[in-house]
Write a protein that holds these residues in place. Sequence first.
Motif: not given
Length: 123
Positions: A20-28, A1-9
């Motif tokens: 803004l940043s979007c950090t992706v995990s679960g898959f490359d 499952q691809l997971q995304l987390v935003e930050s920087g707002g």
Amino acid sequence: QLQLVESGGGLAQSGGSLRLSCTVSGFDSEYYAIAWFRQAPGKEREGVSCISSRGSTVTYADSVKGRFTISRDNAKNTVHLQLNSLQPEDTAVYYCAGRGRVCTAVAGAYGSWGQGTQVTVSS
């Protein structure tokens, strides 16, 4: 499952900048196009920008062209959205979303979404 987390707002003044940043995990992240959408109160979610899986294609909404810049660092599984010359009408919750390698502005085509980060621009 691809997971995304935003930050920087956060809060910025008119004419100011945020990143803004979007950090992706679960898959490359290199296998996924990543897009940014935003939703203001009482309005529909709209596409802001997208970058293809390898960064060869980037798209922008007309309303942000020349002010926002999208980039990605696949080694860090991160996608950034630099927001410059902010205007009060940019106030919204910003979401990042992932799908297959190719960008689209259609929100329903994205199967994975972050929780959103609030951007507020004061005049």
